[in-house]
Design an enzyme around this catalytic site. Structure first.
Site, PDB file in Angstrom:
ATOM      1  N   HIS A   1      26.386 -36.888 -36.027  1.00  0.00           N
ATOM      2  CA  HIS A   1      27.123 -36.626 -34.790  1.00  0.00           C
ATOM      3  C   HIS A   1      27.045 -35.146 -34.385  1.00  0.00           C
ATOM      4  O   HIS A   1      27.306 -34.811 -33.236  1.00  0.00           O
ATOM      5  CB  HIS A   1      28.573 -37.091 -34.915  1.00  0.00           C
ATOM      6  CG  HIS A   1      29.443 -36.241 -35.782  1.00  0.00           C
ATOM      7  ND1 HIS A   1      29.769 -36.574 -37.074  1.00  0.00           N
ATOM      8  CD2 HIS A   1      30.074 -35.073 -35.536  1.00  0.00           C
ATOM      9  CE1 HIS A   1      30.566 -35.656 -37.584  1.00  0.00           C
ATOM     10  NE2 HIS A   1      30.759 -34.730 -36.661  1.00  0.00           N
TER      11      HIS A   1
ATOM     12  N   SER B   1      32.068 -30.288 -39.937  1.00  0.00           N
ATOM     13  CA  SER B   1      31.163 -31.428 -40.076  1.00  0.00           C
ATOM     14  C   SER B   1      29.800 -30.987 -40.601  1.00  0.00           C
ATOM     15  O   SER B   1      29.208 -30.042 -40.103  1.00  0.00           O
ATOM     16  CB  SER B   1      30.969 -32.116 -38.722  1.00  0.00           C
ATOM     17  OG  SER B   1      32.159 -32.683 -38.265  1.00  0.00           O
TER      18      SER B   1
ATOM     19  N   ASP C   1      26.061 -41.592 -40.604  1.00  0.00           N
ATOM     20  CA  ASP C   1      26.414 -40.309 -40.000  1.00  0.00           C
ATOM     21  C   ASP C   1      25.780 -39.135 -40.742  1.00  0.00           C
ATOM     22  O   ASP C   1      26.435 -38.131 -41.033  1.00  0.00           O
ATOM     23  CB  ASP C   1      27.933 -40.136 -39.933  1.00  0.00           C
ATOM     24  CG  ASP C   1      28.351 -39.043 -38.946  1.00  0.00           C
ATOM     25  OD1 ASP C   1      27.468 -38.494 -38.272  1.00  0.00           O
ATOM     26  OD2 ASP C   1      29.560 -38.743 -38.874  1.00  0.00           O
TER      27      ASP C   1
END
Length: 231
Positions: free
Chosen positions: A72, A181, A103
């Site tokens: 993402h 992230s 992901d």
């Protein structure tokens, strides 16, 4: 609702002489900041695109001049640049593999100068409940590297917000914020326990973050080594 945010990392146990001296350990230099420019497609008017926007995230070196981050973080990318810790220069990166369900994404940087003097991180074992966890990355609130600590709260099959799939996940109570992230999460021995990637936001809950465990990461990496792409 879930919002994608998170971070993870891998380390050799022999690299960690004293975990309290984390700032001095070379493996912190393997965590980099990711700058990505996105242009999302317009599914209602497919002949045109939406306005571009930018975001930042984290990634870490895994060897063979490759980086690992979250899918993402580089979704609908038009340009990706990465920056090493303590260096103002940004280097162009490209996506080699992208796993939407898990992901995860693998990046490469062709400029050899970027890799000079670096050491890749190594994947470790799956953690146990109540194990201490340290998350490293570049969240919002500053430009330098950030380190937060917590414990493993739960290990179970977890909904992955980005790929709308259910895979094994590690729940932790260490702070995970936007920009974390793709960064590393590791235990007291310096072993990588996964990649932080999302948090659970609710008025009734606090400090619920999630890490992609090394078992899922290894499956992604082995798939790329075997097929040259994510399948």
């Amino acid at each position: 609702t879930r919002k994608d945010k998170g971070l993870s990392i891998d380390f050799k146990e022999s690299q960690v002489a004293d975990f309290e001296d984390l700032e001095e350990d070379k493996f912190l230099n393997a965590v980099v900041k990711v700058y990505c420019t996105h242009i999302r497609p317009d599914y209602g008017l497919p002949w045109q695109k939406q306005r571009q926007h930018s975001s930042t995230g984290s990634a870490f070196m895994i060897g063979d001049n490759k980086l690992l981050t979250n899918a993402h973080c580089v979704e609908h990318d038009t340009q990706i640049k990465v920056k090493r810790r303590g260096d103002d220069k940004k280097y162009v990166a490209k996506v080699l593999a992208r796993g939407t369900e898990c992901d995860l994404a693998m990046l490469s940087v062709e400029n050899e100068e970027f890799w000079r003097g670096t050491e890749p991180l190594q994947l470790g074992r799956l953690p146990c409940l109540q194990d201490s966890v340290t998350v490293v990355g570049y969240p919002l609130g500053g430009d330098t590297i950030s380190v937060t600590k917590g414990v493993v709260s739960r290990i179970e099959v977890t909904p992955y917000a980005h790929g709308t799939s259910d895979l094994l996940g590690v729940q932790i109570d260490a702070a995970i914020n936007a920009g974390n992230s793709g960064g590393p999460a590791f235990n007291e021995q310096g072993e990588c326990i996964g990649v932080a990637f999302q948090v659970f936001r609710s008025d009734e809950a606090e400090n619920i973050g999630y890490v992609i465990p090394t078992t899922v990461v290894s499956h992604f990496l082995n798939d790329y080594r075997k097929n040259g792409k994510y399948t």
